[in-house]
Design an enzyme around this catalytic site. Sequence first.
Site, PDB file in Angstrom:
ATOM      1  N   LYS A 106     -12.654   4.129  19.196  1.00  0.00           N
ATOM      2  CA  LYS A 106     -13.120   4.657  17.725  1.00  0.00           C
ATOM      3  C   LYS A 106     -12.214   5.681  18.977  1.00  0.00           C
ATOM      4  CE  LYS A 106     -15.500   3.891  14.043  1.00  0.00           C
ATOM      5  NZ  LYS A 106     -17.186   3.913  13.473  1.00  0.00           N
TER       6      LYS A 106
ATOM      7  N   GLN B   9     -21.871   7.711  12.965  1.00  0.00           N
ATOM      8  CA  GLN B   9     -21.741   6.110  12.814  1.00  0.00           C
ATOM      9  C   GLN B   9     -23.131   5.261  12.360  1.00  0.00           C
ATOM     10  OE1 GLN B   9     -19.110   4.022  14.171  1.00  0.00           O
ATOM     11  NE2 GLN B   9     -20.045   2.342  13.431  1.00  0.00           N
TER      12      GLN B   9
ATOM     13  N   ASP C 271     -14.389   9.246   7.315  1.00  0.00           N
ATOM     14  CA  ASP C 271     -14.930   7.853   7.000  1.00  0.00           C
ATOM     15  C   ASP C 271     -15.163   7.857   5.654  1.00  0.00           C
ATOM     16  OD1 ASP C 271     -15.726   6.435   8.779  1.00  0.00           O
ATOM     17  OD2 ASP C 271     -17.487   7.306   9.534  1.00  0.00           O
TER      18      ASP C 271
HETATM   19  N1  GUN Z   1     -21.238   0.687  10.468  1.00  0.00           N
HETATM   20  C1  GUN Z   1     -20.032  -0.501  10.102  1.00  0.00           C
HETATM   21  N2  GUN Z   1     -18.521   0.839   9.648  1.00  0.00           N
HETATM   22  C2  GUN Z   1     -18.568   2.177   9.487  1.00  0.00           C
HETATM   23  C3  GUN Z   1     -18.047   3.222   9.577  1.00  0.00           C
HETATM   24  O1  GUN Z   1     -16.881   2.519   8.882  1.00  0.00           O
HETATM   25  N3  GUN Z   1     -18.613   3.944   9.639  1.00  0.00           N
HETATM   26  C4  GUN Z   1     -19.164   4.418  10.490  1.00  0.00           C
HETATM   27  N4  GUN Z   1     -19.602   5.544  10.393  1.00  0.00           N
HETATM   28  N5  GUN Z   1     -20.357   3.909  10.983  1.00  0.00           N
HETATM   29  C5  GUN Z   1     -20.083   2.152  10.167  1.00  0.00           C
END
Ligand code: GUN
Length: 298
Positions: A52, A96, A119
């Site tokens: 990311k 995350q 998110d």
């Molecule tokens: N863990 C798995 N997918 C995601 C996501 O899209 N965002 C976050 N923050 N954690 C995740």
Amino acid sequence: MTLLDGKKTAAEWRADTARRVALLKSIHGRAPKLAAVLVGDDPASATYVRLKAKACEECGIRSRIVHLPADATQQQVRDTVRRLNRNSSVDGIIVQLPLPSHLDYKDLLQLISPGKDVDGFTPVNIGRLALGMQCLPPATPAGIIELLRRNGITTRGRRVAVVGRSNIVGRPMASLLMLKSDMGDATVTVCHSATPQYELEAILRDSDIIISAVGAPGLVKAHMVRPGAIVVDVGTTRVDDPSRKSGYRLAGDVDFDNVAPKCSYITPVPGGVGPMTIASLLHNTLTAFERKHSGRKS
Ligand code: GUN
């Protein structure tokens, strides 16, 4: 059968985002910034956060990873989120997931400012989405909608089966598909762990579009898919593979080799939904920045 190439579509989307970031930077004198909170040493989470951050830099979005130790307390993570909320140079915040099991992730998600919740996981954004109001939508479902849209696939009036009811994918996916909009207007059925197998099979066979987000390799088999269906595979389960240098490979929910020949469109794993999720996060970060500067509410 046409492969829905998430890598290619995400690259096009990111290029659009990069152009817009450059323009906004010239207007506002700074680029958008994403802060990612990573707690502990889960290797998959660390990889996702790195990807990311790298994607941000490539689009001209600044990024910062706040890495806390695996034994960080709830209070320490709360303080971190609160600091990022107050920091006016930070436009987007993600925590995350999964978090170490001693941490209460629902409590933490509620702390993120809705305008910075790129998110789209906070109750405010999920509620706004469900009500058809302006929001920051969850990255994976919004990325899937964009993958379909950019490949000329519409959902209006189509029967869509969503397999899985997670807060991250299944639920918000169903909300997006039900919106009164040109990329919604679908007839949606959500299947989950309590759906009997015969029911699941009947619903999938009856669907124009199948979106599977369970994390169960091989769940969707050829006999459950009608000829000409569109299949979107959100599963990314790490399975042991001694022939790989890493020792594992990523497996989707769909029995790809047998299902693909029956489909009109299908996403590969990897290279399908994954890159779209990241492109979607960048797009949300840009949106959060734009809304902040336009003075509109999130
Ligand atoms: N863990 C798995 N997918 C995601 C996501 O899209 N965002 C976050 N923050 N954690 C995740």
